[in-house]
Design a protein around this motif. Structure first.
Motif, PDB file in Angstrom:
ATOM      1  N   ALA A  36       0.834  -1.208   0.000  1.00  0.00           N
ATOM      2  CA  ALA A  36       0.000   0.000   0.000  1.00  0.00           C
ATOM      3  C   ALA A  36       0.860   1.246   0.000  1.00  0.00           C
ATOM      4  N   LEU A  37       0.288   2.297  -0.579  1.00  0.00           N
ATOM      5  CA  LEU A  37       0.918   3.619  -0.568  1.00  0.00           C
ATOM      6  C   LEU A  37      -0.117   4.621  -0.071  1.00  0.00           C
ATOM      7  N   ALA A  38       0.346   5.712   0.500  1.00  0.00           N
ATOM      8  CA  ALA A  38      -0.565   6.801   0.853  1.00  0.00           C
ATOM      9  C   ALA A  38       0.178   8.115   0.720  1.00  0.00           C
ATOM     10  N   ALA A  39      -0.540   9.131   0.238  1.00  0.00           N
ATOM     11  CA  ALA A  39       0.055  10.463   0.147  1.00  0.00           C
ATOM     12  C   ALA A  39      -1.055  11.506   0.187  1.00  0.00           C
ATOM     13  N   GLU A  40      -0.620  12.756   0.212  1.00  0.00           N
ATOM     14  CA  GLU A  40      -1.539  13.880   0.344  1.00  0.00           C
ATOM     15  C   GLU A  40      -2.306  14.117  -0.971  1.00  0.00           C
ATOM     16  N   SER A  41      -1.571  14.452  -2.040  1.00  0.00           N
ATOM     17  CA  SER A  41      -2.234  14.845  -3.280  1.00  0.00           C
ATOM     18  C   SER A  41      -1.371  14.748  -4.537  1.00  0.00           C
ATOM     19  N   ASN A  42      -0.107  14.364  -4.413  1.00  0.00           N
ATOM     20  CA  ASN A  42       0.771  14.331  -5.590  1.00  0.00           C
ATOM     21  C   ASN A  42       0.482  13.076  -6.420  1.00  0.00           C
ATOM     22  N   ILE A  43      -0.599  13.156  -7.237  1.00  0.00           N
ATOM     23  CA  ILE A  43      -1.049  11.940  -7.914  1.00  0.00           C
ATOM     24  C   ILE A  43      -0.167  11.559  -9.097  1.00  0.00           C
ATOM     25  N   ALA A  44       0.567  12.526  -9.669  1.00  0.00           N
ATOM     26  CA  ALA A  44       1.465  12.162 -10.772  1.00  0.00           C
ATOM     27  C   ALA A  44       2.506  11.160 -10.262  1.00  0.00           C
ATOM     28  N   LEU A  45       3.114  11.495  -9.130  1.00  0.00           N
ATOM     29  CA  LEU A  45       4.127  10.595  -8.572  1.00  0.00           C
ATOM     30  C   LEU A  45       3.487   9.314  -8.028  1.00  0.00           C
ATOM     31  N   LEU A  46       2.326   9.458  -7.383  1.00  0.00           N
ATOM     32  CA  LEU A  46       1.633   8.265  -6.854  1.00  0.00           C
ATOM     33  C   LEU A  46       1.313   7.275  -7.974  1.00  0.00           C
ATOM     34  N   GLU A  47       0.876   7.812  -9.119  1.00  0.00           N
ATOM     35  CA  GLU A  47       0.543   6.932 -10.240  1.00  0.00           C
ATOM     36  C   GLU A  47       1.781   6.148 -10.684  1.00  0.00           C
ATOM     37  N   ALA A  48       2.900   6.870 -10.834  1.00  0.00           N
ATOM     38  CA  ALA A  48       4.138   6.204 -11.261  1.00  0.00           C
ATOM     39  C   ALA A  48       4.554   5.144 -10.239  1.00  0.00           C
ATOM     40  N   GLN A  49       4.443   5.480  -8.940  1.00  0.00           N
ATOM     41  CA  GLN A  49       4.837   4.522  -7.892  1.00  0.00           C
ATOM     42  C   GLN A  49       3.915   3.305  -7.907  1.00  0.00           C
ATOM     43  N   ALA A  50       2.605   3.550  -8.061  1.00  0.00           N
ATOM     44  CA  ALA A  50       1.641   2.451  -8.048  1.00  0.00           C
ATOM     45  C   ALA A  50       1.899   1.506  -9.212  1.00  0.00           C
ATOM     46  N   ARG A  51       2.200   2.083 -10.376  1.00  0.00           N
ATOM     47  CA  ARG A  51       2.467   1.241 -11.556  1.00  0.00           C
ATOM     48  C   ARG A  51       3.766   0.471 -11.388  1.00  0.00           C
ATOM     49  N   GLU A  52       4.822   1.166 -10.964  1.00  0.00           N
ATOM     50  CA  GLU A  52       6.121   0.502 -10.871  1.00  0.00           C
ATOM     51  C   GLU A  52       6.088  -0.683  -9.911  1.00  0.00           C
ATOM     52  N   HIS A  53       5.441  -0.487  -8.758  1.00  0.00           N
ATOM     53  CA  HIS A  53       5.466  -1.533  -7.729  1.00  0.00           C
ATOM     54  C   HIS A  53       4.197  -2.402  -7.742  1.00  0.00           C
TER      55      HIS A  53
END
Ligand code: MG
Length: 384
Positions: A36-53
């Motif tokens: 799982a990942l969690a963050a405030e609002s930086n969805i560009a980076l969250l998207e990349a992290q979610a895809r990579e992992h």
């Protein structure tokens, strides 16, 4: 020798921040599953992290950003959950054995308590959790047989120096002294946020860079060490060590002092928190002591940098005093970053909040959160 270490997955709360991204660097190098990942609002980076992992669960505090991320990740198996509730879900995500709590602010407290209640290992990078609610959090860890492993370099160092040894006599926290070491009080009045954000040794987020410049960061670390290692306040010493090579030390009753040294790279303590009690290959460069040449140590200048003493005063008061300390400091730092107050006003405002606000001696979690808010409001009012 090649060994296959099968490790449980991790959840990373605050995955888009400085510690969060470095935790994912470590996870990538160790081939750890990210549950799982969690963050405030930086969805560009969250998207990349979610895809990579290939992360199954991603929480976004901002509801609109969560909706947008869900759209972007429609072609994947990732489930996106919004808000505070989503972050608490991510903290105890199925498949995660360790949760890295690297969110900023008092927002770290509830997910940490959730994870401890679930008996998970917490790799704790969020300061507020122990500063504001140290007593409650340590009690919860004990009650549920859960471990808290420090991610902060100083506490990781102390944790490492304590392995397999008798009860320590004293803890010696090292401090770089920050970018303004050696300045006098008059010169400090005119420093700017840009100057304060240039840390000599560590690459850190904005809030903690300012805390490092005032030395409030070291005050927080004294409070955290008191809770983490059940050490009385008066047996925790701070030494300024500008080279940031010795990350902290433990003094034993026979006079022996054990120190932990290493490059100033947060991936090393992050990795240790994720692999403890094992050690894996270095995630960063190794230490070249001949390149460093000399290690120096000096007493902190508490006259010019009063924050350390203010933090000790709050720790001695106990109850909600450290929550007041934290809430007031948070708001004062934000105002400094917005150029609304001068640098020397940060400790002045925090000290005033501690003098003026009532302290609840035996607080509940709700009392603690209210104390953070009222200290924040107090600083706002003083400046308006
Ligand atoms: Mg530190």
């Amino acid at each position: 020798m090649v060994r296959n270490i099968v490790r449980g997955g991790i959840a990373v709360l605050g995955s888009t921040g400085s510690i969060g991204t470095q935790a994912l660097d470590v996870a990538r190098a160790l081939n750890m599953r990210v549950a799982a990942l969690a963050a405030e609002s930086n969805i560009a980076l969250l998207e990349a992290q979610a895809r990579e992992h290939s992360v199954p669960l991603v929480a976004v505090r901002d509801t609109r950003a969560a909706d947008e991320l869900a759209k972007r990740l429609r072609d994947t198996r990732t489930r996106v959950v919004p808000g505070e509730g989503g972050i608490r879900q991510a903290a105890v995500a199925p498949g995660a054995e360790t949760v890295v709590v690297a969110v900023v602010g008092a927002a770290g407290i509830l997910p940490t308590l959730d994870a401890l209640e679930a008996g998970m290992r917490v790799a704790l990078a969020n300061k507020e959790t122990l500063v504001c609610a140290g007593k409650l959090v340590m009690e919860s860890a004990r009650d549920h047989g859960a471990d808290i492993l420090p991610v902060d370099s100083e506490h990781s160092a102390i944790f490492q120096c304590l392995q397999g040894r008798a009860v320590a006599e004293r803890l010696i926290l090292t401090a770089s002294g920050g970018p303004f070491r050696g300045m006098d009080a008059a010169a400090l009045k005119s420093v700017t946020p840009e100057m304060a954000l240039r840390h000599p040794n560590w690459n850190m987020g904005r809030k903690i860079s300012i805390d490092s410049a005032t030395m409030m960061n070291k005050g927080f670390e004294v409070i955290e060490a008191m809770h983490l290692f059940s050490m009385p306040l008066e047996r925790i010493k701070v030494l300024v060590h500008p080279q940031s090579v010795v990350h902290s030390m433990v003094e034993y009753t026979d006079g022996a002092v054990i120190a932990q040294l290493g490059p100033a790279d947060m991936r090393i303590p992050i990795q240790y928190a994720l692999t403890y009690p094992e050690r894996d290959p270095a995630p960063a460069g190794t230490l070249d002591l001949t390149a460093v040449g000399a290690l120096t140590f000096e007493e902190p200048d508490e006259g010019t940098f009063p924050s350390l003493g203010i933090a000790r005063r709050a720790a001695a008061l106990g109850g909600t005093a450290c929550a007041v300390l934290n809430g007031a400091n948070d708001t004062a730092v934000r105002m400094f970053l917005e150029n609304r107050i001068s640098f020397d006003m940060i400790p002045a405002l925090v000290g005033a909040a501690l003098d003026k606000l009532p302290i609840e001696k035996n607080p509940s979690l709700q009392d603690i959160i209210s104390a953070v808010d009222s200290a924040s409001g107090f600083v706002e009012r003083m400046c308006s």
